[in-house]
Design a protein around this motif. Structure first.
Motif, PDB file in Angstrom:
ATOM      1  N   VAL A 167      11.203  25.366  58.868  1.00 20.42           N
ATOM      2  CA  VAL A 167      10.254  24.293  58.553  1.00 20.42           C
ATOM      3  C   VAL A 167      10.861  22.927  58.860  1.00 20.42           C
ATOM      4  CG1 VAL A 167       8.973  23.176  56.713  1.00 20.42           C
ATOM      5  CG2 VAL A 167       9.132  25.668  56.784  1.00 20.42           C
ATOM      6  N   GLU A 168      12.058  22.696  58.339  1.00 19.51           N
ATOM      7  CA  GLU A 168      12.623  21.357  58.380  1.00 19.51           C
ATOM      8  C   GLU A 168      12.986  20.914  59.789  1.00 19.51           C
ATOM      9  OE1 GLU A 168      15.763  21.544  55.496  1.00 19.51           O
ATOM     10  OE2 GLU A 168      14.405  21.060  53.838  1.00 19.51           O
ATOM     11  N   GLU A 169      13.541  21.818  60.587  1.00 16.19           N
ATOM     12  CA  GLU A 169      14.020  21.383  61.898  1.00 16.19           C
ATOM     13  C   GLU A 169      12.878  21.179  62.892  1.00 16.19           C
ATOM     14  OE1 GLU A 169      17.669  22.273  63.550  1.00 16.19           O
ATOM     15  OE2 GLU A 169      18.504  23.294  61.809  1.00 16.19           O
ATOM     16  N   ILE A 170      11.821  21.989  62.800  1.00 15.74           N
ATOM     17  CA  ILE A 170      10.682  21.803  63.703  1.00 15.74           C
ATOM     18  C   ILE A 170       9.970  20.487  63.389  1.00 15.74           C
ATOM     19  CG2 ILE A 170       8.418  22.709  64.348  1.00 15.74           C
ATOM     20  CD1 ILE A 170       9.605  25.527  63.940  1.00 15.74           C
ATOM     21  N   LEU A 171       9.661  20.252  62.107  1.00 12.56           N
ATOM     22  CA  LEU A 171       9.004  18.993  61.739  1.00 12.56           C
ATOM     23  C   LEU A 171       9.896  17.796  62.057  1.00 12.56           C
ATOM     24  CD1 LEU A 171       7.270  19.884  58.347  1.00 12.56           C
ATOM     25  CD2 LEU A 171       6.179  19.516  60.568  1.00 12.56           C
ATOM     26  N   ASP A 172      11.201  17.955  61.840  1.00 12.28           N
ATOM     27  CA  ASP A 172      12.128  16.863  62.103  1.00 12.28           C
ATOM     28  C   ASP A 172      12.106  16.459  63.576  1.00 12.28           C
ATOM     29  OD1 ASP A 172      14.579  15.227  61.149  1.00 12.28           O
ATOM     30  OD2 ASP A 172      15.331  16.280  62.920  1.00 12.28           O
ATOM     31  N   ARG A 173      12.024  17.443  64.470  1.00 12.21           N
ATOM     32  CA  ARG A 173      12.020  17.136  65.907  1.00 12.21           C
ATOM     33  C   ARG A 173      10.773  16.327  66.274  1.00 12.21           C
ATOM     34  NH1 ARG A 173      14.687  19.754  70.648  1.00 12.21           N
ATOM     35  NH2 ARG A 173      15.904  17.933  71.229  1.00 12.21           N
ATOM     36  N   PHE A 174       9.629  16.734  65.753  1.00  9.99           N
ATOM     37  CA  PHE A 174       8.396  15.980  66.007  1.00  9.99           C
ATOM     38  C   PHE A 174       8.479  14.577  65.423  1.00  9.99           C
ATOM     39  CE2 PHE A 174       5.918  20.200  66.166  1.00  9.99           C
ATOM     40  CZ  PHE A 174       5.914  20.215  67.553  1.00  9.99           C
ATOM     41  N   PRO A 186       1.535   2.121  61.603  1.00  5.95           N
ATOM     42  CA  PRO A 186       2.709   1.747  60.798  1.00  5.95           C
ATOM     43  C   PRO A 186       2.939   2.633  59.576  1.00  5.95           C
ATOM     44  CG  PRO A 186       1.528  -0.209  61.492  1.00  5.95           C
ATOM     45  CD  PRO A 186       0.678   0.961  61.906  1.00  5.95           C
ATOM     46  N   LEU A 187       1.882   3.033  58.877  1.00  9.82           N
ATOM     47  CA  LEU A 187       2.064   3.892  57.708  1.00  9.82           C
ATOM     48  C   LEU A 187       2.686   5.226  58.115  1.00  9.82           C
ATOM     49  CD1 LEU A 187       1.697   4.547  54.693  1.00  9.82           C
ATOM     50  CD2 LEU A 187      -0.596   5.406  55.260  1.00  9.82           C
ATOM     51  N   ILE A 188       2.224   5.794  59.219  1.00 10.87           N
ATOM     52  CA  ILE A 188       2.761   7.080  59.680  1.00 10.87           C
ATOM     53  C   ILE A 188       4.210   6.915  60.120  1.00 10.87           C
ATOM     54  CG2 ILE A 188       2.449   8.993  61.283  1.00 10.87           C
ATOM     55  CD1 ILE A 188       0.186   8.590  59.168  1.00 10.87           C
ATOM     56  N   GLN A 189       4.523   5.782  60.758  1.00  9.45           N
ATOM     57  CA  GLN A 189       5.923   5.505  61.108  1.00  9.45           C
ATOM     58  C   GLN A 189       6.801   5.511  59.849  1.00  9.45           C
ATOM     59  OE1 GLN A 189       5.100   1.760  63.453  1.00  9.45           O
ATOM     60  NE2 GLN A 189       6.623   2.663  64.829  1.00  9.45           N
ATOM     61  N   GLY A 190       6.311   4.868  58.795  1.00  9.18           N
ATOM     62  CA  GLY A 190       7.082   4.808  57.552  1.00  9.18           C
ATOM     63  C   GLY A 190       7.262   6.163  56.906  1.00  9.18           C
ATOM     64  N   ILE A 191       6.203   6.964  56.880  1.00 10.83           N
ATOM     65  CA  ILE A 191       6.265   8.300  56.286  1.00 10.83           C
ATOM     66  C   ILE A 191       7.281   9.164  57.028  1.00 10.83           C
ATOM     67  CG2 ILE A 191       4.957  10.462  56.024  1.00 10.83           C
ATOM     68  CD1 ILE A 191       2.484   8.673  55.444  1.00 10.83           C
ATOM     69  N   THR A 192       7.194   9.154  58.352  1.00 13.77           N
ATOM     70  CA  THR A 192       8.088  10.020  59.130  1.00 13.77           C
ATOM     71  C   THR A 192       9.527   9.517  59.102  1.00 13.77           C
ATOM     72  OG1 THR A 192       7.332   8.876  61.147  1.00 13.77           O
ATOM     73  CG2 THR A 192       6.277  10.963  60.617  1.00 13.77           C
ATOM     74  N   ARG A 193       9.717   8.201  59.023  1.00 17.22           N
ATOM     75  CA  ARG A 193      11.088   7.668  58.920  1.00 17.22           C
ATOM     76  C   ARG A 193      11.753   8.149  57.635  1.00 17.22           C
ATOM     77  NH1 ARG A 193      13.142   3.773  56.033  1.00 17.22           N
ATOM     78  NH2 ARG A 193      11.070   2.998  55.452  1.00 17.22           N
ATOM     79  N   ILE A 194      11.049   8.041  56.524  1.00 22.67           N
ATOM     80  CA  ILE A 194      11.605   8.502  55.246  1.00 22.67           C
ATOM     81  C   ILE A 194      11.930   9.992  55.312  1.00 22.67           C
ATOM     82  CG2 ILE A 194      10.981   9.015  52.837  1.00 22.67           C
ATOM     83  CD1 ILE A 194       9.549   6.297  52.774  1.00 22.67           C
ATOM     84  N   HIS A 195      11.007  10.763  55.872  1.00 22.30           N
ATOM     85  CA  HIS A 195      11.216  12.207  55.915  1.00 22.30           C
ATOM     86  C   HIS A 195      12.416  12.565  56.785  1.00 22.30           C
ATOM     87  CE1 HIS A 195       9.856  16.521  56.390  1.00 22.30           C
ATOM     88  NE2 HIS A 195       9.810  16.320  55.090  1.00 22.30           N
ATOM     89  N   VAL A 196      12.572  11.909  57.937  1.00 24.76           N
ATOM     90  CA  VAL A 196      13.700  12.191  58.825  1.00 24.76           C
ATOM     91  C   VAL A 196      15.026  11.877  58.137  1.00 24.76           C
ATOM     92  CG1 VAL A 196      14.889  11.346  60.894  1.00 24.76           C
ATOM     93  CG2 VAL A 196      12.485  12.018  61.029  1.00 24.76           C
ATOM     94  N   VAL A 197      15.109  10.709  57.491  1.00 23.71           N
ATOM     95  CA  VAL A 197      16.359  10.306  56.838  1.00 23.71           C
ATOM     96  C   VAL A 197      16.772  11.315  55.779  1.00 23.71           C
ATOM     97  CG1 VAL A 197      17.391   8.588  55.284  1.00 23.71           C
ATOM     98  CG2 VAL A 197      16.109   7.843  57.305  1.00 23.71           C
ATOM     99  N   GLU A 198      15.832  11.727  54.943  1.00 22.01           N
ATOM    100  CA  GLU A 198      16.190  12.608  53.822  1.00 22.01           C
ATOM    101  C   GLU A 198      16.334  14.062  54.264  1.00 22.01           C
ATOM    102  OE1 GLU A 198      14.685   9.826  50.175  1.00 22.01           O
ATOM    103  OE2 GLU A 198      13.461  11.582  50.616  1.00 22.01           O
ATOM    104  N   GLU A 199      15.533  14.484  55.247  1.00 26.14           N
ATOM    105  CA  GLU A 199      15.636  15.874  55.705  1.00 26.14           C
ATOM    106  C   GLU A 199      16.933  16.134  56.452  1.00 26.14           C
ATOM    107  OE1 GLU A 199      13.749  18.558  55.111  1.00 26.14           O
ATOM    108  OE2 GLU A 199      12.448  17.384  53.821  1.00 26.14           O
TER     109      GLU A 199
END
Length: 302
Positions: A167-174, A186-199
């Protein structure tokens, strides 16, 4: 002391956990306060990069207007966010099972609890994003949900960490393509940035533990992990984009699903999304035999 298994040096559990706890203290985020949930969506901006939309470069895609393509990207982000909530809840249960018999004073368990706190925030963030976008909640179908229930209840420890990485590595790549892209909302950029940093921390924890488990578990458990992970790869890959997204933008569902699955670009995109993961799983013996590879090929990830 680090454990030695054959030629592979396994990093000490506590050393890894201490480093991840230090990183968590410095780089954890609160989506509720750090993201502007009240800002309106910006006209003409995408929700995922154009080239990772499932129908990109298909005959249907070429007939769609720009507005319809962007609308599909919105629903596909919502589908991945909906699947993400389902995935995160499974992962929290798998982590809970992993630490059930371990010493709660250890850094390894402390980090697992820290990761679960991250996953709680991520689940809330993904659910809130679906609400903000005004799309349906594209949760898993009844069969997929049942298979997830079996996985979270019966998976071996190495099987649990393999599912986590799936789960984590596939979503992380996208998402590493998404958050720096100026064409994205911008909201989606923020959501994905947070997720990438913590994942990134979660991936490190899962990789190190899975390497250790595959080196030390009995032969029957290694083989069961190989079998379950191959089948899990099929379920997870297909759960990312719900066929219902096509109906939401006025497309023929059967034809859209057929074209997405036949699309050479989509096939290459899915293999690209998992290439770092599948390379690692081959290295440590999770993907081992021709039979293992057959299941992973069926998922489209290998």
């Amino acid at each position: 002391m680090a454990e030695q298994s054959g030629t592979t040096l396994l990093k000490d559990r506590e050393q890894v956990a201490d480093r991840l706890l230090e990183a968590s203290a410095k780089h954890s985020h609160d989506p509720d306060t750090e993201l502007d949930w009240d800002a309106p969506m910006e006209p003409g901006k995408w929700y995922v990069p154009e080239r990772i939309v499932s129908l990109y470069d298909t005959p249907i895609w070429k007939r769609m207007s720009e507005e319809q393509r962007i609308e599909l990207s919105k629903h596909e982000f919502a589908s991945m966010a909906s699947a993400g909530v389902w995935f995160e809840i499974i992962l929290m249960q798998l982590l809970t099972r992993h630490i059930y018999d371990l010493d709660p004073r250890s850094s390894h368990v402390t980090y697992a609890l820290t990761e679960m706190a991250d996953e709680c925030r991520h689940s809330r963030m993904f659910a809130r994003s679906v609400t903000k976008l005004g799309t349906p909640y594209y949760g898993p179908g009844s069969v997929t949900r049942f298979l997830g229930r079996i996985l979270k209840t019966t998976a071996t420890t190495p099987g649990a960490f393999t599912a986590t990485l799936l789960v984590e590595e596939i979503l992380d790549r996208f998402q590493r393509l998404t958050f720096p892209d100026p064409s994205i909302q911008p909201l989606i950029q923020g959501i994905t940035r947070i997720h990438v940093v913590e994942e990134a921390r979660h991936v490190r924890y899962a990789r190190e533990e899975l390497r250790r488990q595959m080196a030390n578990c009995p032969a029957w458990e290694r083989q069961l992990t190989r079998t379950i992970s191959g089948e899990a790869s099929v379920v997870i890959a297909r759960a990312l984009i719900s066929p219902a997204v096509y109906a939401s933008v006025g497309l023929d569902v059967e034809e859209a699903v057929r074209q997405a699955r036949k699309s050479r670009h989509r096939q290459e995109t899915m293999r690209w999304s998992a290439e770092k993961l599948t390379g690692f799983l081959e290295e440590i013996g999770v993907i081992h035999s021709a039979l293992d590879r057959a299941a992973w090929r069926r998922s489209g990830l290998l």
